[in-house]
Enzyme design. Structure first.
Site, PDB file in Angstrom:
ATOM      1  CE1 TYR A   1       7.773  19.598   2.852  1.00 24.19           C
ATOM      2  CE2 TYR A   1       9.808  18.887   2.863  1.00 24.19           C
ATOM      3  CZ  TYR A   1       8.950  19.124   3.859  1.00 24.19           C
ATOM      4  OH  TYR A   1       9.046  19.066   4.542  1.00 24.19           O
TER       5      TYR A   1
ATOM      6  CG  HIS B   1      11.527  14.984  10.979  1.00 27.91           C
ATOM      7  ND1 HIS B   1      11.393  16.548  10.122  1.00 27.91           N
ATOM      8  CD2 HIS B   1      11.234  14.413   9.887  1.00 27.91           C
ATOM      9  CE1 HIS B   1      10.871  16.164   8.910  1.00 27.91           C
ATOM     10  NE2 HIS B   1      10.842  15.496   9.206  1.00 27.91           N
ATOM     11  CG  HIS B   2      11.377  10.646   8.425  1.00 29.45           C
ATOM     12  ND1 HIS B   2       9.808  10.656   8.278  1.00 29.45           N
ATOM     13  CD2 HIS B   2      11.553  11.966   8.270  1.00 29.45           C
ATOM     14  CE1 HIS B   2       9.528  11.896   7.270  1.00 29.45           C
ATOM     15  NE2 HIS B   2      10.590  11.772   7.177  1.00 29.45           N
TER      16      HIS B   2
ATOM     17  CG  HIS C   1      11.426  15.481   5.180  1.00 31.83           C
ATOM     18  ND1 HIS C   1      11.063  14.788   6.022  1.00 31.83           N
ATOM     19  CD2 HIS C   1      11.568  16.463   4.663  1.00 31.83           C
ATOM     20  CE1 HIS C   1       9.270  15.751   5.727  1.00 31.83           C
ATOM     21  NE2 HIS C   1      10.101  16.976   5.569  1.00 31.83           N
TER      22      HIS C   1
ATOM     23  CB  THR D   1       4.975  24.424   5.120  1.00 28.40           C
ATOM     24  OG1 THR D   1       6.094  23.912   4.753  1.00 28.40           O
ATOM     25  CG2 THR D   1       3.224  23.513   4.485  1.00 28.40           C
TER      26      THR D   1
ATOM     27  CG  HIS E   1      -2.105   1.189   1.138  1.00 34.16           C
ATOM     28  ND1 HIS E   1      -2.629   1.373   0.750  1.00 34.16           N
ATOM     29  CD2 HIS E   1      -1.372   2.546   1.787  1.00 34.16           C
ATOM     30  CE1 HIS E   1      -3.314   2.514   0.962  1.00 34.16           C
ATOM     31  NE2 HIS E   1      -2.646   3.074   2.192  1.00 34.16           N
TER      32      HIS E   1
ATOM     33  NE  ARG F   1       3.370   4.150  10.583  1.00 29.26           N
ATOM     34  CZ  ARG F   1       3.868   5.145   9.823  1.00 29.26           C
ATOM     35  NH1 ARG F   1       4.912   5.280  10.501  1.00 29.26           N
ATOM     36  NH2 ARG F   1       3.761   4.965   8.454  1.00 29.26           N
TER      37      ARG F   1
ATOM     38  CG  ASP G   1       7.325  17.095 -27.073  1.00 30.41           C
ATOM     39  OD1 ASP G   1       7.139  16.405 -26.032  1.00 30.41           O
ATOM     40  OD2 ASP G   1       7.381  16.116 -28.299  1.00 30.41           O
TER      41      ASP G   1
ATOM     42  CE  LYS H   1       4.814  26.419  -2.190  1.00 23.89           C
ATOM     43  NZ  LYS H   1       4.331  27.586  -3.252  1.00 23.89           N
TER      44      LYS H   1
ATOM     45  CB  SER I   1      11.052   5.579 -14.040  1.00 21.72           C
ATOM     46  OG  SER I   1       9.722   6.263 -14.581  1.00 21.72           O
ATOM     47  CB  SER I   2      11.770   9.495 -10.366  1.00 28.15           C
ATOM     48  OG  SER I   2      10.700   8.724  -9.612  1.00 28.15           O
TER      49      SER I   2
ATOM     50  CD1 TRP J   1       6.580   3.901   4.250  1.00 28.60           C
ATOM     51  CD2 TRP J   1       7.351   4.532   1.981  1.00 28.60           C
ATOM     52  NE1 TRP J   1       7.121   4.796   3.893  1.00 28.60           N
ATOM     53  CE2 TRP J   1       7.497   5.572   3.242  1.00 28.60           C
ATOM     54  CE3 TRP J   1       8.235   4.400   0.740  1.00 28.60           C
ATOM     55  CZ2 TRP J   1       8.083   6.773   2.969  1.00 28.60           C
ATOM     56  CZ3 TRP J   1       9.345   6.056   0.572  1.00 28.60           C
ATOM     57  CH2 TRP J   1       9.228   6.698   1.888  1.00 28.60           C
TER      58      TRP J   1
ATOM     59  CB  SER K   1      -0.993  27.898  -7.067  1.00 30.18           C
ATOM     60  OG  SER K   1      -0.808  27.582  -5.874  1.00 30.18           O
TER      61      SER K   1
ATOM     62  CD  GLU L   1       9.133   9.921  -3.003  1.00 28.26           C
ATOM     63  OE1 GLU L   1       9.850  10.492  -3.662  1.00 28.26           O
ATOM     64  OE2 GLU L   1       8.267  10.354  -3.885  1.00 28.26           O
TER      65      GLU L   1
END
Lengths: 110, 638, 415, 229
Positions: free
Chosen positions: B262, B307-308, B258, B333, B80, B455, B109, B336, B174-175, B144, B273, B260
C-alpha cells in the site's frame, strides 16, 4: 510555537501540568506495584496459579499507563498526541498477539 | 498560456537564474530541489531495474536458454525486485511527497528541511551501496523477500546477502526519517483554513502512507537486524541447528511487506485523484469516502500479511482469518475504483497524456485487484502462489497501478516543476506503447502461471505449454523498452524545448497551481487562507465548487498575520526581496548520511575476519555521524 | 491469442481468458495445467476457482464497460454539454460498498468450507510418503514398505497419498500442478499434503516442481509423479524394497532405457530375480522427458560407454568417493544419506533432480562434472582434469573417462 | 535509530517561530510519531522473544535448571533481585526527569519567602538532569554487570535461541538508554553553559518523552522477560 506570543501563552495554560506532589505520588505507586510484582514472583503458590501471568501483565500494563498518562503527560496534552501514540500502540499490541497465536504460544480453543 | 508571467517563467526555465551550481544541489534543503533529486535518482534506478527485467525476460524468451547463468539470473531477479520496490517506486512517490505536499497544503517548506535532505542522501548512498555489487557479480541473490534460512551464512556464505541486509537497513532509515518529516509537515504546516478534510487527495493518501512507513518499517528493521546478527555475530535467530523457526522471518517480513504494497500504490491513487477531476472538469466524486477508504486500506493492511504465506501450513483457522481480512480489503479498494469512474461521469473529459495514464490505472489496477481477490481464497491460492499468476497479479498492481499513477503524476506536474510542457505527441507514443507493451508482457503470465509455471526459475524445459506466453512476455518487454526510451527522450528534451507553461496550465483546483511554474524558492509570497477543498476553482471557476461547504478559518486559528485570501501569484521574486527567511543551505545532512553509510560499510569487513578494520571503519563512521549530528543540530536553520 | 491489446477492445481480453481457460482443460497442450479434476483436492480447488473466475469476470466486465462507456460518452466535444458538478451520492456509495461485500460473502463461505475440508487430517489408511527437500533434489520414503528413493514417486490410484513434507536445508515447496495445490517444506517443521487420485485416472506420469526459491538451482529441482494401478504399485514397491543386485543388460545399446522391464523376465536370463514394475519408458509422455541441453564445454566420448564394466564400476564407485554421499541398499560400504539413494537407480527415468534423462550419455557427463551440468550442484566433480569451483582448479584425484564408463555400467545395472 | 530521533527532535533551530496549523511545535509532533514507530520496533523484538520462549534446545534457560550432556549444571540464569534493583533505578530516573522538566518550567518564578530546600531544589534543572542521566548510567552498569555475569555462566548471543533473543531485546533497550543518557548529558551541558529557561521547555520535553518511553518499554520487558515463566 506560534508567531503570536499571546497565543503561545494561551496554549501553554490550556494544559496545566501536574505538580511535583503528583509526580512523587506516581513514583510511589509505581514502586509499590513493582514491589508487589517481585514479591509475587517469590511465592510458589502464586506462581503456580493460572492467574499469575495475567495478573502480572495487568500490573505491568497499569504501570505502563500511569507513566504514559502522568510522566509523559498524555492525560493533559493535546488530543493529537493521544492519537499518534494509541494508534500505533494498538497495532503493535495486536501484532504481538497475532504472532503469538500464529506460533502457538497462545492457543485458541473452540 | 499567454500570461504576463510567461517571460519571467521562460527566463527561469532556460536556467538564467543563479544558484544552479552543483554545490547548490549538494547543500540544498529546498523541498522542491530535493524532490527533483529524488525524481532524477529514482528514474535512474527505474531504468536500472528495467534493464534487469529486460535481461530476465531475454533469458526466459525460449525454453532452456543460456543467455545468462543461473547465478546471474538469481542476482538479476533479486535486484529487479529490490530496485523497483525500494529504489524506484517508493522514491518516485517520495519525489512527489517532497515536491507537492508543501505546495498543496500552502506551506513554504517541509517541517524539517535538513532532515529532508538527509533522507535523500541516505537514499542515494543506500541505493548505490546495494546496486554497485552487481557490477562485480556479487549482487544479492536471495530474492527481494530474502527468506531465511537461505539467506543465512550456511546457505549464502558469500558477501551478496550482506549487501542486501545492510542496504535495506540504510534505505529503511531514509524512509523512516522522511515519514516523520511528512507526518509533521501534513499535521502542522497546513495553510490557515486547510482542515484535514480540505486537503488535496494526493496529500491525504501520502499522509496515510507515512503512517504505514512508520509502522511497517520497524518490523523489517528488526527482521534484518536479526539476520545481520546471525550473519556477522553468530546468533541463532534463523539457525536450523538451534531449533529456529524460519517462519519468524516470513512473518516479520510480511508484517512489513504487505503494508509496503500500500505504500507503493496509495501515492499513485492520490496522484490520479488529482488528475481525474482536473481533466473531467468536476470535483472528485465522494471525497469523504475516498479519504475513509484510503484510511481503511491502510489500517486493514496491517491485518492481512499472512496471505502471502497460505502455503506454509499455518492451519485452517489462521488461513481462514487472513483470507477473510484480505477479502475485506477488496471493498474499500473497489469503492475507490467506482468513485473515480463516477468522477468522470457527466464531466468534460480531455484526453491529455496524464489523463490517459490515470484512466489506464483504473483499467489495469482493476485486473490486478480481481486477481488479488483470487489469491485471497487459500485453497485457490495454493494453485497460484509462487507461480507466474502471482507475477502477473502484482505487476498489474505495481506496473499497471503504481507506475501508471506515477507517469500520470510526472506528465501532470512536469509543467509545474520545470515551467515547460512535455511534448504531447511523444507522450502519446509513450502511453500507447507502454500500455500495449505492459499488457503484452504481463497478461500472458496469468496463463503461464495457471498452466504450472513457477516463479524465480532461471530456465524452463521445452514442451511444458509455456513457450508462447513467455515469447509474448519478452516481446512485450522490448516494447516497454521502446516506450521508456521515448519517455526519457521526452523528459530530457522538454526541459529546454517544451512549450512554456503558465501557473495553471491544466485548470487545476489546488494551491500548487496558484503560484508560478516552476515555483519560486519561497513557494507562496503570501500564505493563502483556504476556504474550501478546491481553492483555485473558488477563484477561477466558482460554479464547480458551488455545492461544497465553504467557510473561513476561525479567526482564532489564523495566527499567521500574513495570511491572505487565495489568489494567483504571477510575479517571481527572491526570498530576500520579500523578506522571507529561508533555511540556510548546508552540507551537514550529507555528511551525516555519508558517515552513517560508512559505519554500515565497516561491517562488511567482518566477513573476511578483518575485525580491526571493520571496527575502525564502523566506529570511525559512527563517531563522524554523531559529530556531524551535533554540528547540524546546534546550527540555526535559517 | 490475439495480439490485439487496445483498451477499447478490453472485452477481447476477457474472451481470451475464457478461451484459454477452456482450452487449458484439454491437458495435452498444457501438460501442467491447474484446471483438473484428477484428485479430490484439485476438484475442490477447481470448483472454488470456477466461482472466483465467474465473479471476477463479472466484476471485470462491469468495471471496464462502465469505464469505457464513461470516457466515451463524456469525452469533451465542441458544443458538447458542460460538466455537471456532482460531488457525491450517499446511496451510490452504499451500493458499491454493499454489492462487492455481498460478492465477497459468496466467495468467502465456500472458501472457508474448502479450507477446513482440505486441511483436515488425512484419512486413515492413507499411503504415507515422506518427502524430504534437499538443495536441489527430492527424497521420497515409504515407511510402510521401507523404500527410499529420489526424484520419482509412485502412488496407486484410488488410495489417498499423504505426503509428509520436511526439508533438510532451506525452504522448498512441493507442487504437482495437475494434482492440486502446493505446500511448503519448512525447516524444523512438518507439513502435510494429501489427495486421492481418481480411480479412473489410469497409469500416467506428471511433473512436479519446487516452487519456493531455494538457491542456485531452484529451477532444476523437479520430480516426477507416477499414478499407477494398485497391483503395479505393489509390484514396484516390493521390488524397490529389495536390496540392489546388479542386473546385466546383455548386448543392449548404450542409450537403452528401461523399456524392456515391463515384460516378464526374459527367458534368456532365468537366473535373474524378478524385476518389479517400472513405469514403461515407451509410455512416458513427452512433457516428463527432460530436454535440458548438455553444456557444450563438457566433453565425453560416448564410445567409451560400450566398454563399461559394471564390476570395475562398482570398485570405482567405492574408491571414487561416491560412497561419501550415496547409499545403495545391499552394499554395506555405501550407506551415506547425504545424496540421493541409488539403490534402484536404473529404474528411474531421470537424474539430477529431474533435469536429464537417465541414460548412459547423460549419466557419464553427470558423473564427470555435475556442477557443470547443474548450477550449484553439491555433488563433487569427479572427472580428472575438470575444473572445480571449490578447488578453484582442475580435479586431480578423480576418475578417468574410462573409469566413469565403468561406473555408468554399474549404476545402470541397478534396476 | 536514535540518529534520526535526535535529528527530528532538534531540527529547525530555536530562533524562528513559524505559524503552525495546530499551534503545536513540529518537534513535539515528530517525537510522538517517532515513539509510535518505536512501539512497532519493540513489538517485533518482544514478539520474537516470546515466540522463541521455551524453544531453546540447549541451556542455560531463564527460569529452569539445565544439565548438559557432560553433566554440567546450569542454574536458572535470570537474577531477579539485581534486575529488580535496576528496574527501580530506571523508574526513579523517570521521576527525576519529570522533575527536571518541571524545574525548567518554574525556575523563573520568584521563590516564596522562607522557601525550604525542596522548593529550591525543585527549581534546579541541573540537579534533576544530572540525577536522571546518572540513574540512566547506573542502569546501564547493572546491565553491563548482568551481561558479563551471563557470559561467565555460559550464556552468549550464540548459545541458544534464548541467548540470542534475550541479549538482542535487552541490548536494543540498552542502546536506547545509552542514546538517552547522551541526550540528557547534552542538555545538562547546555544548562551549564547557557542555562535552560522556560523558553527551552520544549527541548527538555521531547527528551523527557523519549526517556519515559524507554522507561515504559523496560516496564514491559521486566514483566514479560524476567517475571513471567
Amino acid at each position: 510555537m506560534t508567531g503570536d506570543p499571546s497565543v503561545a501563552h494561551d496554549t501553554k495554560h490550556a494544559h496545566a501540568h501536574p505538580s511535583g506532589a503528583t509526580y512523587l505520588k506516581v513514583a510511589a505507586i509505581l514502586t509499590i506495584i513493582t514491589v508487589v510484582e517481585v514479591w509475587a514472583y517469590y511465592i510458589p503458590a502464586l506462581v503456580a496459579s493460572p492467574l499469575f501471568n495475567p495478573s502480572l501483565i495487568i500490573l505491568s500494563a497499569a504501570k505502563f499507563l500511569i507513566v504514559v498518562l502522568f510522566y509523559m503527560h498524555l492525560k493533559y496534552d493535546h488530543k493529537l498526541f493521544k492519537v499518534l501514540f494509541t494508534g500505533p500502540l494498538i497495532i503493535a499490541g495486536a501484532t504481538i498477539v497475532a504472532l503469538l497465536f500464529l506460533f502457538h504460544q497462545l492457543k485458541i480453543s473452540f | 498560456m499567454a500570461s504576463i508571467a510567461a517571460p519571467t517563467t521562460a527566463a527561469y526555465a532556460s536556467g538564467e537564474n543563479e544558484n544552479t551550481g552543483i554545490w547548490s544541489w549538494i547543500t540544498t534543503v529546498d523541498h522542491k530541489r530535493i524532490g527533483t533529486l529524488y525524481l532524477w535518482t529514482a528514474l535512474f534506478f527505474f531504468l536500472v531495474g528495467g534493464f534487469e527485467a529486460v535481461l530476465i525476460r531475454t533469458q526466459l524468451m525460449r525454453p532452456n536458454m543460456g543467455f545468462v547463468s543461473a547465478e546471474t539470473y538469481n542476482q538479476l531477479f533479486t535486484m529487479h525486485g529490490t530496485t523497483m520496490v525500494f529504489l524506484a517506486i517508493m522514491p518516485l512517490s517520495a519525489a512527489f511527497f517532497n515536491y507537492l505536499i508543501p505546495l498543496q497544503i500552502g506551506a513554504r517548506d517541509v517541517a524539517f528541511p535538513r532532515l529532508n535532505a538527509f533522507s535523500y542522501w541516505v537514499y542515494l548512498l543506500g541505493g548505490i551501496f546495494i546496486t554497485l555489487p552487481i557490477l562485480f557479480k556479487l549482487a544479492p541473490n536471495g530474492g527481494w523477500f530474502g527468506y531465511a534460512p537461505l539467506t543465512t551464512n550456511r546457505f549464502s556464505p558469500g558477501p551478496n546477502i550482506d549487501f542486501w541486509v545492510l542496504g535495506l537497513q540504510i534505505l529503511g532509515i531514509s524512509s523512516l526519517a522522511a515519514a516523520f518529516n511528512f507526518i509533521t509537515t501534513i499535521i502542522n504546516m497546513r495553510a490557515p483554513g486547510m482542515s484535514l478534510m480540505r486537503m488535496p487527495m494526493f496529500t491525504w493518501m501520502s499522509f496515510v502512507v507515512q503512517f504505514l512507513v512508520v509502522l511497517a518499517f520497524p518490523p523489517i528493521t528488526i527482521a534484518l537486524f536479526f539476520l545481520l546478527m546471525d550473519r556477522f555475530f553468530g546468533t541463532t535467530f534463523y539457525a536450523i541447528a538451534a531449533g529456529a523457526d524460519p517462519l519468524l522471518w516470513q512473518h516479520l517480513f510480511w508484517v512489513f511487506g504487505h503494508p509496503e504494497v500500500y505504500i507503493l500504490i496509495l501515492p499513485a491513487f492520490g496522484l490520479v485523484s488529482e488528475v481525474l477531476p482536473t481533466f473531467s472538469k468536476k470535483p472528485l466524486f465522494g471525497y469523504n469516502v475516498m479519504v475513509y477508504s484510503g484510511i481503511m486500506i491502510g489500517f486493514l493492511g496491517f491485518g492481512v500479511w499472512a496471505h502471502h504465506m497460505f502455503a506454509v501450513g499455518m492451519g485452517a483457522v489462521a488461513d481462514s482469518i487472513f483470507s477473510l481480512m484480505t477479502m475485506l480489503i477488496g471493498i474499500p479498494t473497489g469503492v475507490k475504483i467506482f468513485n473515480w469512474i463516477a468522477t468522470m461521469w457527466s464531466g468534460e473529459i480531455r484526453f491529455t497524456v496524464p489523463m490517459k495514464f490515470a484512466i489506464a490505472l483504473i483499467a489495469l489496477f482493476t485486473i490486478g485487484g480481481i486477481s488479488g481477490v483470487m489469491h485471497s481464497s487459500p485453497p485457490a491460492d495454493l494453485q497460484q502462489t509462487d507461480t507466474y499468476f502471482v507475477v502477473a497479479h502484482f505487476h498489474y498492481v505495481l506496473f499497471g497501478g503504481s507506475i501508471r499513477g506515477i507517469f500520470a503524476g510526472i506528465s501532470f506536474y512536469y509543467p509545474k516543476m520545470t515551467g515547460r510542457h512535455l511534448d504531447e505527441s511523444l507522450g502519446n507514443w509513450h502511453f500507447w506503447l507502454n500500455f500495449i507493451g505492459m499488457n503484452l508482457t504481463f497478461f500472458p503470465m496469468h496463463f503461464s502461471g495457471l498452466l504450472g509455471m513457477s516463479r524465480r526459475i532461471y530456465t524452463y524445459d521445452a514442451g511444458q505449454g509455456w513457450d508462447l506466453f513467455n515469447m509474448m512476455a519478452t516481446w512485450g518487454t522490448y516494447l516497454l523498452v521502446v516506450a521508456t526510451a521515448i519517455f526519457v527522450w521526452n523528459f530530457v528534451r522538454s526541459r529546454t524545448r517544451g512549450a512554456i507553461a503558465g501557473n495553471d496550465p491544466w485548470g487545476g483546483a489546488t494551491l500548487e497551481w496558484s503560484i508560478p511554474s516552476p515555483p519560486p524558492e519561497y513557494n507562496f509570497a503570501q500564505i493563502p487562507e483556504v476556504t474550501s477543498r478546491y481553492p483555485l476553482w473558488d477563484l477561477k471557476a466558482p460554479e464547480k465548487t458551488a455545492g461544497i461547504d465553504h467557510s473561513h478559518a476561525d479567526a482564532m486559528t489564523i495566527t499567521d498575520a500574513h495570511a491572505v485570501p487565495v489568489h494567483e501569484e504571477t510575479e517571481r521574486h527572491t526570498a530576500k526581496e520579500l523578506g522571507i527567511p529561508m533555511p540556510y543551505p548546508t552540507v551537514k545532512p550529507l555528511v551525516v548520511a555519508f558517515s552513517m553509510v560508512v559505519m554500515f560499510c565497516g561491517l562488511l569487513f567482518l566477513r573476511n575476519g578483518m575485525f580491526a578494520v571493520a571496527m575502525t571503519i564502523t566506529i570511525g563512521g559512527g563517531a563522524a555521524m554523531v559529530a556531524g549530528l551535533y554540528s547540524w543540530l546546534t546550527a540555526p536553520l535559517e | 491469442m490475439s495480439m490485439l491489446r487496445l483498451r477499447p477492445a478490453a472485452p477481447a481480453l476477457l474472451i481470451a481468458v475464457a478461451l484459454l481457460t477452456l482450452s487449458a482443460c484439454g491437458g495435452t497442450e498444457y501438460p501442467n495445467s491447474t484446471f483438473n479434476h484428477t484428485t479430490d483436492l484439485n476438484t475442490a480447488i477447481d470448483d472454488l476457482w470456477g466461482r472466483l473466475l465467474f465473479w471476477g469476470t463479472i466484476v471485470f466486465v462491469v468495471v471496464e464497460a462502465a469505464l469505457v462507456y464513461t470516457i466515451f460518452r463524456f469525452r469533451k466535444r465542441p458544443g458538447g454539454p458542460a460538466a455537471k458538478q456532482i460531488h457525491g451520492n450517499v446511496a451510490l456509495e452504499i451500493t458499491w460498498t454493499a454489492v462487492p461485500a455481498l460478492i465477497l460473502v459468496l466467495i468467502a463461505i465456500p472458501t472457508v468450507k474448502t479450507i477446513f475440508e482440505t486441511q483436515a487430517p488425512a484419512p486413515a489408511g492413507a499411503l504415507v510418503v515422506e518427502v524430504t527437500g534437499n538443495q536441489w533434489w527430492w527424497e521420497f520414503k515409504y515407511p510402510e514398505y521401507g523404500i527410499t528413493t529420489a526424484n520419482e514417486v509412485y502412488i496407486p490410484v484410488g488410495r489417498t497419498a499423504n505426503f509428509v513434507l520436511r526439508t533438510k536445508d532451506v525452504l522448498h515447496s512441493f507442487w504437482i500442478p495437475q494434482m492440486g495445490g502446493k505446500r511448503d517444506l519448512i525447516t524444523n517443521k512438518t507439513n502435510n499434503l494429501w489427495f486421492t487420485p481418481n480411480v479412473d485416472l489410469g497409469t500416467n506420469a506428471w511433473n512436479g516442481f519446487c516452487v519456493e526459491y531455494c538457491g542456485a538451482s531452484h529451477a532444476n529441482m523437479k520430480f516426477r509423479l507416477f499414478t499407477v494401478q494398485p497391483d503395479e504399485f505393489e509390484s514396484w514397491a516390493q521390488h524397490q524394497a529389495s536390496v540392489a543386485v546388479p542386473h546385466r543388460t546383455p548386448a543392449a545399446p548404450a542409450t537403452v532405457t528401461t523399456a524392456s522391464n515391463r515384460q516378464p523376465p526374459a527367458p534368456t536370463a532365468p537366473a535373474e530375480p524378478t524385476l518389479g514394475y517400472v513405469f514403461p519408458a515407451a509410455d512416458l509422455p513427452d512433457h516428463v522427458i527432460p530436454k535440458t541441453p548438455v553444456p557444450a564445454r563438457l566433453t565425453y566420448d560416448d564410445a567409451l560407454l560400450a566398454n563399461g564394466d559394471p564390476v570395475a564400476g562398482q570398485q570405482s564407485f567405492m574408491m571414487g568417493g561416491c560412497i561419501g554421499c550415496h547409499a545403495i541398499n545391499g552394499n554395506p560400504m555405501a550407506m551415506s544419506p547425504i545424496g540421493p539413494n541409488l539403490t534402484h537407480f536404473a529404474s528411474r527415468h531421470t537424474l539430477g533432480g529431474g533435469l536429464f534423462p537417465n541414460d548412459d550419455h547423460h549419466l557419464a557427463r553427470w558423473i564427470k562434472n555435475a556442477k557443470a551440468m547443474k548450477p550449484g550442484a553439491l555433488m563433487n566433480t569427479i572427472g580428472i582434469g575438470e575444473y572445480d569451483p571449490i578447488l578453484k582448479g582442475p580435479v586431480t584425484a578423480g576418475l578417468t573417462d574410462a573409469q566413469i564408463a565403468d561406473v555408468v555400467a554399474y549404476l545402470r545395472s541397478l534396476k | 535509530m536514535s540518529a534520526h530521533t535526535t535529528a527530528a527532535g532538534h531540527d529547525d533551530g530555536h530562533v524562528h517561530h513559524h505559524y503552525t496549523t495546530t499551534g503545536l511545535d513540529n518537534r513535539k509532533i515528530a517525537i510522538w510519531a517517532f515513539i509510535g514507530s518505536e512501539c512497532m520496533l519493540f513489538a517485533s523484538l518482544i514478539a520474537t522473544y516470546l515466540i522463541y520462549k521455551g524453544r531453546s534446545i540447549v541451556g542455560p534457560f531463564p527460569h529452569t535448571e539445565y544439565v548438559n550432556e557432560a553433566g554440567q549444571i546450569f542454574k536458572p540464569i535470570l537474577d531477579i533481585p539485581v534486575t529488580s534493583a535496576s528496574t527501580f533505578v530506571l523508574l526513579m530516573s523517570s521521576l527525576f526527569m519529570v522533575l527536571a522538566l518541571q524545574a525548567v518550567q518554574i525556575k523563573h518564578l520568584p521563590l516564596p519567602d522562607g522557601a525550604g530546600w525542596w522548593t529550591r531544589a525543585q527549581r534546579s534543572s541541573q540537579l534533576w538532569l544530572f540525577m536522571t542521566a546518572s540513574f540512566g548510567a547506573i542502569f546501564l552498569m547493572f546491565q553491563a554487570y548482568e551481561f558479563t555475569a551471563f557470559v561467565h555462566e555460559g550464556l552468549t548471543v550464540k548459545t541458544n535461541l534464548f541467548g540470542s533473543t534475550f541479549f538482542t531485546l535487552t541490548g536494543f533497550h540498552g542502546a536506547h538508554v545509552t542514546a538517552g543518557v547522551l541526550w540528557l548529558t547534552s542538555l545538562l551541558w547546555i544548562d551549564r553553559t547557557r542555562g535552560l529557561g522556560p523558553q527551552d521547555e520544549l527541548i527538555v520535553d521531547i527528551a523527557a518523552l523519549y526517556w519515559h518511553f524507554v522507561d515504559v518499554i523496560w516496564i514491559v520487558i521486566f514483566t514479560l522477560v524476567y517475571l513471567i515463566q
